[in-house]
Design a protein around this motif. Structure first.
Motif, PDB file in Angstrom:
ATOM      1  N   LYS A 334      42.185  60.207  69.752  1.00  0.00           N
ATOM      2  CA  LYS A 334      42.701  60.689  71.037  1.00  0.00           C
ATOM      3  C   LYS A 334      43.544  61.952  70.894  1.00  0.00           C
ATOM      4  O   LYS A 334      43.732  62.681  71.873  1.00  0.00           O
ATOM      5  CB  LYS A 334      43.505  59.582  71.719  1.00  0.00           C
ATOM      6  CG  LYS A 334      42.646  58.373  72.061  1.00  0.00           C
ATOM      7  CD  LYS A 334      43.471  57.257  72.676  1.00  0.00           C
ATOM      8  CE  LYS A 334      42.603  56.050  72.985  1.00  0.00           C
ATOM      9  NZ  LYS A 334      43.388  54.922  73.529  1.00  0.00           N
ATOM     10  N   GLY A 335      44.077  62.193  69.717  1.00  0.00           N
ATOM     11  CA  GLY A 335      44.742  63.459  69.441  1.00  0.00           C
ATOM     12  C   GLY A 335      46.184  63.561  69.895  1.00  0.00           C
ATOM     13  O   GLY A 335      46.764  62.655  70.493  1.00  0.00           O
ATOM     14  N   GLU A 336      46.767  64.735  69.609  1.00  0.00           N
ATOM     15  CA  GLU A 336      48.187  64.977  69.868  1.00  0.00           C
ATOM     16  C   GLU A 336      48.516  65.011  71.356  1.00  0.00           C
ATOM     17  O   GLU A 336      49.619  64.652  71.765  1.00  0.00           O
ATOM     18  CB  GLU A 336      48.612  66.296  69.210  1.00  0.00           C
ATOM     19  CG  GLU A 336      48.585  66.242  67.680  1.00  0.00           C
ATOM     20  CD  GLU A 336      49.064  67.526  67.046  1.00  0.00           C
ATOM     21  OE1 GLU A 336      49.412  68.455  67.805  1.00  0.00           O
ATOM     22  OE2 GLU A 336      49.111  67.603  65.799  1.00  0.00           O
ATOM     23  N   GLU A 337      47.544  65.452  72.161  1.00  0.00           N
ATOM     24  CA  GLU A 337      47.790  65.510  73.616  1.00  0.00           C
ATOM     25  C   GLU A 337      48.041  64.119  74.177  1.00  0.00           C
ATOM     26  O   GLU A 337      48.917  63.919  75.023  1.00  0.00           O
ATOM     27  CB  GLU A 337      46.586  66.153  74.315  1.00  0.00           C
ATOM     28  CG  GLU A 337      46.821  66.431  75.785  1.00  0.00           C
ATOM     29  CD  GLU A 337      45.655  67.161  76.422  1.00  0.00           C
ATOM     30  OE1 GLU A 337      45.486  67.015  77.654  1.00  0.00           O
ATOM     31  OE2 GLU A 337      44.919  67.875  75.707  1.00  0.00           O
ATOM     32  N   PHE A 338      47.286  63.140  73.680  1.00  0.00           N
ATOM     33  CA  PHE A 338      47.481  61.749  74.103  1.00  0.00           C
ATOM     34  C   PHE A 338      48.872  61.268  73.716  1.00  0.00           C
ATOM     35  O   PHE A 338      49.561  60.618  74.507  1.00  0.00           O
ATOM     36  CB  PHE A 338      46.415  60.865  73.453  1.00  0.00           C
ATOM     37  CG  PHE A 338      46.605  59.400  73.703  1.00  0.00           C
ATOM     38  CD1 PHE A 338      46.113  58.803  74.853  1.00  0.00           C
ATOM     39  CD2 PHE A 338      47.285  58.598  72.779  1.00  0.00           C
ATOM     40  CE1 PHE A 338      46.306  57.439  75.085  1.00  0.00           C
ATOM     41  CE2 PHE A 338      47.478  57.247  73.001  1.00  0.00           C
ATOM     42  CZ  PHE A 338      46.979  56.664  74.163  1.00  0.00           C
ATOM     43  N   VAL A 339      49.294  61.580  72.500  1.00  0.00           N
ATOM     44  CA  VAL A 339      50.621  61.166  72.027  1.00  0.00           C
ATOM     45  C   VAL A 339      51.708  61.778  72.898  1.00  0.00           C
ATOM     46  O   VAL A 339      52.648  61.084  73.321  1.00  0.00           O
ATOM     47  CB  VAL A 339      50.822  61.573  70.553  1.00  0.00           C
ATOM     48  CG1 VAL A 339      52.261  61.303  70.111  1.00  0.00           C
ATOM     49  CG2 VAL A 339      49.836  60.822  69.650  1.00  0.00           C
ATOM     50  N   ALA A 340      51.582  63.076  73.181  1.00  0.00           N
ATOM     51  CA  ALA A 340      52.594  63.759  73.989  1.00  0.00           C
ATOM     52  C   ALA A 340      52.686  63.144  75.386  1.00  0.00           C
ATOM     53  O   ALA A 340      53.783  62.980  75.938  1.00  0.00           O
ATOM     54  CB  ALA A 340      52.255  65.243  74.088  1.00  0.00           C
ATOM     55  N   GLU A 341      51.532  62.766  75.931  1.00  0.00           N
ATOM     56  CA  GLU A 341      51.490  62.239  77.293  1.00  0.00           C
ATOM     57  C   GLU A 341      52.021  60.808  77.382  1.00  0.00           C
ATOM     58  O   GLU A 341      52.637  60.430  78.379  1.00  0.00           O
ATOM     59  CB  GLU A 341      50.045  62.284  77.808  1.00  0.00           C
ATOM     60  CG  GLU A 341      49.891  61.840  79.259  1.00  0.00           C
ATOM     61  CD  GLU A 341      48.446  61.903  79.731  1.00  0.00           C
ATOM     62  OE1 GLU A 341      48.161  61.336  80.803  1.00  0.00           O
ATOM     63  OE2 GLU A 341      47.607  62.511  79.026  1.00  0.00           O
ATOM     64  N   HIS A 342      51.799  60.012  76.335  1.00  0.00           N
ATOM     65  CA  HIS A 342      52.113  58.586  76.417  1.00  0.00           C
ATOM     66  C   HIS A 342      53.302  58.167  75.554  1.00  0.00           C
ATOM     67  O   HIS A 342      53.655  56.984  75.529  1.00  0.00           O
ATOM     68  CB  HIS A 342      50.886  57.758  76.005  1.00  0.00           C
ATOM     69  CG  HIS A 342      49.727  57.889  76.944  1.00  0.00           C
ATOM     70  ND1 HIS A 342      48.770  58.869  76.820  1.00  0.00           N
ATOM     71  CD2 HIS A 342      49.374  57.163  78.031  1.00  0.00           C
ATOM     72  CE1 HIS A 342      47.879  58.734  77.776  1.00  0.00           C
ATOM     73  NE2 HIS A 342      48.223  57.716  78.524  1.00  0.00           N
ATOM     74  N   TYR A 343      53.936  59.108  74.874  1.00  0.00           N
ATOM     75  CA  TYR A 343      55.002  58.730  73.947  1.00  0.00           C
ATOM     76  C   TYR A 343      56.177  58.057  74.655  1.00  0.00           C
ATOM     77  O   TYR A 343      56.660  56.995  74.215  1.00  0.00           O
ATOM     78  CB  TYR A 343      55.501  59.954  73.174  1.00  0.00           C
ATOM     79  CG  TYR A 343      56.615  59.613  72.214  1.00  0.00           C
ATOM     80  CD1 TYR A 343      56.349  58.889  71.052  1.00  0.00           C
ATOM     81  CD2 TYR A 343      57.933  59.986  72.472  1.00  0.00           C
ATOM     82  CE1 TYR A 343      57.372  58.551  70.169  1.00  0.00           C
ATOM     83  CE2 TYR A 343      58.960  59.651  71.595  1.00  0.00           C
ATOM     84  CZ  TYR A 343      58.671  58.938  70.447  1.00  0.00           C
ATOM     85  OH  TYR A 343      59.683  58.592  69.581  1.00  0.00           O
TER      86      TYR A 343
END
Length: 448
Positions: A334-343
């Protein structure tokens, strides 16, 4: 072999593993001997390949594998024995180990530590608890459902609301005559009570068998393509071509006559001799609905406890960069964008998980296999109750719950539910409950 842990700050640490040749040599030699017995090499019989050739071809890969296995095993032991309160898995730091030349190795791991905090709940803490009112109307609806289920269908001569009609449906032209080549449906079935337009619905009031009525299906069913296609027996894309009036010759009117409120019904719904008259039957139905509502109230209570406890604890400190790396490791695709969005949401859920664990430990809550089995039965019982089935045989509950327990994801969910059920029961007796009575509609609006 030496393992050490050094705190970097309050929420992160560096774990260092030092491995010497003596730690892995015996395992490597054993693996190489096993390979020698099995390997096939041109010019040598099986099991007779010189050990030097085996080491040359497989030595490095075996060394890497055995060192990795040893390291994982010992790191796991160290974390368990030293009760390292770790979040996620250790994250390996870049290593300069050379397995072709080195005999001793050193590896380092970044570790995210759980934040430390204090939390106690007592009768000095007040949390809202919502008592949902069970109305007579709810009981009436439930009783009606049971009587309808045991009811029978009779043929009648005059239409009343909720009756079912069967007859000949025919499309009309602009002059009110049967349209040549138009839609005609024999034995068409309708329930005018389901029509969306009151004026169209009123056309059928007190209608009798063998009468012909004119109505507009498109208007009656608010241009609902699915309903019209089903009634007119045409494709959805063809509905648009049949917007005019239709005649309906009533050939049959069928009415559901509810079953009687008698001992047979009471026994069927509740179990034998659980109720002996309508008053007792209604009281049992009311109790069942109240029990279902209590589960909803408990669910909301835990949500409110979660918010109350989170506010009492305050914002916890996490090793954010490490936590983001762990999250990315678990969601590589899912990548870094997913992490940034859901962190942030992930940290919110983790905070509640840590709070819940602390409350569970503080109250010495344990879940046994019997609790999981009973929770599976309760979940099954609740599913049947949604369809009005209260008196479910124990054998049926056993069979359904056994199937549920075969699935690992179901077991994990049941364990969590069992923990929360026990925690909820404890906390309800621990904090001061601010009881608030409200209707089911008001309660449901709280989740919109």
């Amino acid at each position: 072999m030496n393992i050490s842990l050094q705190n970097v700050d309050k929420v992160s640490a560096l774990l260092t593993v030092q491995i010497e040749k003596a730690d892995y040599q015996e395992k490597v030699e054993k693996s190489l001997k096993t390979i020698r017995q099995r390997v096939n090499m041109p010019g040598f019989r099986k099991g007779m390949v010189p050990m030097g050739l085996v080491k040359k071809q497989y030595g490095v890969s075996v060394l890497v594998e055995e060192v990795d296995k040893l390291m994982q095993e010992k790191v796991g032991e160290y974390i368990r024995e030293n009760k390292v309160d770790m979040l996620g898995a250790p994250l390996p730091k870049e290593s300069n180990a050379n397995f072709e030349t080195d005999e001793n190795f050193e590896f380092s791991f970044d570790i995210a530590l759980a934040p430390q905090f204090e939390l106690t709940l007592s009768n000095e803490d007040t949390v809202d608890y919502y008592d949902i009112n069970v109305t007579d109307e709810m009981v009436d609806q439930q009783v009606k459902m049971y009587t309808q289920r045991t009811g029978k269908y009779d043929k009648v001569e005059e239409y009343q609301d909720n009756d079912m009609l069967k007859g000949l449906l025919a499309e009309l032209d602009e002059n009110g005559n049967t349209k040549e080549g138009g839609v005609q449906v024999e034995d068409a079935v309708m329930m005018p009570s389901y029509m969306k337009n009151d004026d169209q619905k009123a056309i059928f009031n007190a209608a009798k068998t063998n009468t012909v009525l004119v109505f507009n299906p498109s208007v009656a069913f608010d241009n609902n393509e699915a309903e019209l296609a089903s009634l007119l027996k045409v494709a959805k894309e063809d509905v648009e071509n049949h917007k005019g009036n239709f005649s309906f010759q009533i050939e049959e009117i069928t009415r559901l006559i509810p079953g009687e409120l008698n001992q047979e019904l009471f026994d069927q719904v509740l179990g034998k001799d659980k109720a002996h008259n309508e008053e007792e039957f209604r009281a049992q139905i009311k109790e069942t609905i109240a029990k279902q509502f209590e589960a909803d109230s408990d669910y909301k209570f835990l949500i409110d406890v979660r918010n109350y406890a989170a506010n009492k604890v305050g914002k916890l400190e996490f090793a954010d960069e490490l936590m983001k790396r762990i999250m990315l490791e678990n969601n590589k695709e899912k990548g870094e964008e997913f992490v940034a969005e859901h962190y942030d949401k992930s940290i919110e859920e983790l905070t509640w998980h840590l709070i819940k664990e602390k409350l569970v430990r503080a109250n010495d809550i344990k879940v046994e296999q019997s609790d999981i089995t009973e929770m599976a039965k309760e979940a099954t019982r609740a599913q049947f109750a949604q369809y009005g089935m209260i008196n479910v045989p124990e054998e049926l509950l056993e069979n359904y719950s056994k199937e549920m327990l075969k699935k690992q994801e179901s077991v994990e969910a049941l364990v969590n539910r069992a923990v929360e059920a026990k925690l909820c029961a404890v906390l309800k007796g621990q904090v001061t409950l601010n009881h608030k009575a409200l209707s089911a509609e008001e309660f449901n609006k709280m989740f919109e």
